[in-house]
Design a protein around this motif. Structure first.
Motif, mmCIF file in Angstrom:
data_model
loop_
_atom_site.group_PDB
_atom_site.id
_atom_site.type_symbol
_atom_site.label_atom_id
_atom_site.label_comp_id
_atom_site.label_asym_id
_atom_site.label_seq_id
_atom_site.Cartn_x
_atom_site.Cartn_y
_atom_site.Cartn_z
ATOM 1 N N THR A 53 27.099 30.473 32.238
ATOM 2 C CA THR A 53 26.840 30.038 33.610
ATOM 3 C C THR A 53 27.693 30.812 34.607
ATOM 4 O O THR A 53 27.306 30.969 35.760
ATOM 5 C CB THR A 53 27.093 28.523 33.796
ATOM 6 O OG1 THR A 53 28.454 28.227 33.490
ATOM 7 C CG2 THR A 53 26.151 27.708 32.946
ATOM 8 N N ARG A 54 28.830 31.301 34.160
ATOM 9 C CA ARG A 54 29.704 32.064 35.051
ATOM 10 C C ARG A 54 29.340 33.542 35.076
ATOM 11 O O ARG A 54 29.493 34.207 36.097
ATOM 12 C CB ARG A 54 31.152 31.881 34.633
ATOM 13 C CG ARG A 54 31.587 30.441 34.860
ATOM 14 C CD ARG A 54 33.033 30.202 34.558
ATOM 15 N NE ARG A 54 33.340 28.804 34.829
ATOM 16 C CZ ARG A 54 34.068 28.050 34.063
ATOM 17 N NH1 ARG A 54 34.602 28.540 32.972
ATOM 18 N NH2 ARG A 54 34.286 26.800 34.383
ATOM 19 N N LYS A 87 34.915 20.622 29.707
ATOM 20 C CA LYS A 87 35.164 22.056 29.891
ATOM 21 C C LYS A 87 34.872 22.515 31.313
ATOM 22 O O LYS A 87 34.897 23.707 31.593
ATOM 23 C CB LYS A 87 34.346 22.847 28.880
ATOM 24 C CG LYS A 87 34.853 22.609 27.469
ATOM 25 C CD LYS A 87 34.008 23.287 26.436
ATOM 26 C CE LYS A 87 34.656 23.046 25.088
ATOM 27 N NZ LYS A 87 33.729 22.893 24.027
ATOM 28 N N GLY A 88 34.587 21.574 32.203
ATOM 29 C CA GLY A 88 34.460 21.917 33.610
ATOM 30 C C GLY A 88 33.051 22.096 34.144
ATOM 31 O O GLY A 88 32.865 22.309 35.340
ATOM 32 N N LEU A 89 32.041 22.010 33.305
ATOM 33 C CA LEU A 89 30.659 22.087 33.780
ATOM 34 C C LEU A 89 30.185 20.647 33.938
ATOM 35 O O LEU A 89 29.819 19.987 32.981
ATOM 36 C CB LEU A 89 29.771 22.847 32.784
ATOM 37 C CG LEU A 89 28.371 23.197 33.276
ATOM 38 C CD1 LEU A 89 28.435 24.106 34.498
ATOM 39 C CD2 LEU A 89 27.586 23.887 32.170
ATOM 40 N N LYS A 90 30.247 20.160 35.151
ATOM 41 C CA LYS A 90 30.027 18.739 35.411
ATOM 42 C C LYS A 90 28.545 18.379 35.416
ATOM 43 O O LYS A 90 27.762 18.901 36.207
ATOM 44 C CB LYS A 90 30.659 18.329 36.746
ATOM 45 C CG LYS A 90 32.166 18.522 36.781
ATOM 46 C CD LYS A 90 32.858 17.660 35.749
ATOM 47 C CE LYS A 90 34.355 17.866 35.772
ATOM 48 N NZ LYS A 90 35.014 17.267 34.650
ATOM 49 N N VAL A 91 28.193 17.475 34.521
ATOM 50 C CA VAL A 91 26.828 16.973 34.429
ATOM 51 C C VAL A 91 26.760 15.684 35.236
ATOM 52 O O VAL A 91 27.466 14.721 34.939
ATOM 53 C CB VAL A 91 26.419 16.727 32.962
ATOM 54 C CG1 VAL A 91 25.010 16.155 32.882
ATOM 55 C CG2 VAL A 91 26.536 18.021 32.150
ATOM 56 N N LEU A 104 19.458 18.251 31.929
ATOM 57 C CA LEU A 104 20.781 17.880 32.419
ATOM 58 C C LEU A 104 20.892 18.341 33.865
ATOM 59 O O LEU A 104 20.645 19.508 34.161
ATOM 60 C CB LEU A 104 21.876 18.545 31.583
ATOM 61 C CG LEU A 104 21.809 18.385 30.068
ATOM 62 C CD1 LEU A 104 22.986 19.080 29.398
ATOM 63 C CD2 LEU A 104 21.747 16.938 29.658
ATOM 64 N N HIS A 105 21.235 17.437 34.752
ATOM 65 C CA HIS A 105 21.420 17.761 36.164
ATOM 66 C C HIS A 105 22.906 18.002 36.411
ATOM 67 O O HIS A 105 23.736 17.135 36.147
ATOM 68 C CB HIS A 105 20.910 16.622 37.052
ATOM 69 C CG HIS A 105 19.462 16.318 36.847
ATOM 70 N ND1 HIS A 105 18.461 17.092 37.373
ATOM 71 C CD2 HIS A 105 18.852 15.335 36.149
ATOM 72 C CE1 HIS A 105 17.294 16.593 37.033
ATOM 73 N NE2 HIS A 105 17.502 15.522 36.286
ATOM 74 N N LEU A 106 23.225 19.181 36.907
ATOM 75 C CA LEU A 106 24.614 19.564 37.134
ATOM 76 C C LEU A 106 25.024 19.309 38.573
ATOM 77 O O LEU A 106 24.210 19.361 39.489
ATOM 78 C CB LEU A 106 24.804 21.055 36.819
ATOM 79 C CG LEU A 106 24.385 21.509 35.423
ATOM 80 C CD1 LEU A 106 24.551 23.008 35.293
ATOM 81 C CD2 LEU A 106 25.179 20.780 34.353
#
Length: 191
Positions: A53-54, A87-91, A104-106
């Protein structure tokens, strides 16, 4: 590249490749670009997603195919969401879009993450549920006489080896695969 598909293991990756190949004319018609990767280290798939994602800002969607293992489908989803959040990828939340497949909605991201969980929980005697369960289901549809054998074992691997499994999948019709791997078709359709 529009989408990535991450698979928990090499068997999932091989099966998804076969399904994509069988669906290729439709995929080419829709002009979709997709990359597929299998990962032997299931506990790191959430880390791989964070990195992707990054690094790949142009990716619009990521599909993830995981084994249910010894969890229910819902608990497996929650376990994966908890791992991403840690791990910092907020769902923000997730919702079921079809059989064993969720979106999954981020928070603060337009990226779409589709997650499918493999396993046929109707085989309640199996101690762990995985992609191999779906091949046993395919085998059972072709030969109903093996139901007693299926009910007497603790895992799909006792019924069918990986080599036979892949041979069976390659020889199956698209309709047969759809009926036994609905979750994968749903994930691919939504990417």
């Amino acid at each position: 590249m529009d989408a990535l598909v991450l698979c928990e293991g090499s068997t999932e990756s091989e099966i998804v490749k076969i399904i994509i190949e069988k669906l290729k004319p439709a995929a080419e018609k829709n002009n979709r670009s997709c990359r597929l990767r299998g990962n032997r280290f299931s506990n790191s798939i959430s880390s791989v997603m964070i990195l992707l994602t990054r690094l790949f800002k142009r990716v619009k969607a990521i599909g993830v195919i995981l084994d249910s293992k010894n969890f229910t489908v819902e608990k497996r989803i929650m376990s994966f969401v908890d791992s991403l959040n840690a791990k910092g990828l907020k769902v923000r939340n997730f919702e079921q879009i079809c059989h064993q497949t969720f979106i999954l909605h981020l928070e603060n991201q337009n990226l779409k993450i589709y997650m499918s969980v493999s396993g046929v929980h109707e085989f309640s005697n199996f101690k762990r549920h995985s992609i191999e369960d779906h091949r046993v289901l395919l085998l059972l549809r072709r030969n109903p006489n093996i139901e007693g054998r299926i009910r007497s074992v603790e895992s799909a691997q006792e019924i069918i080896s990986k080599d036979i499994l892949l041979h069976l999948v390659k020889g199956a019709s698209t309709e047969e695969l759809y009926k036994t791997c609905t979750h994968i078709f749903c994930l691919l359709k939504n990417l």
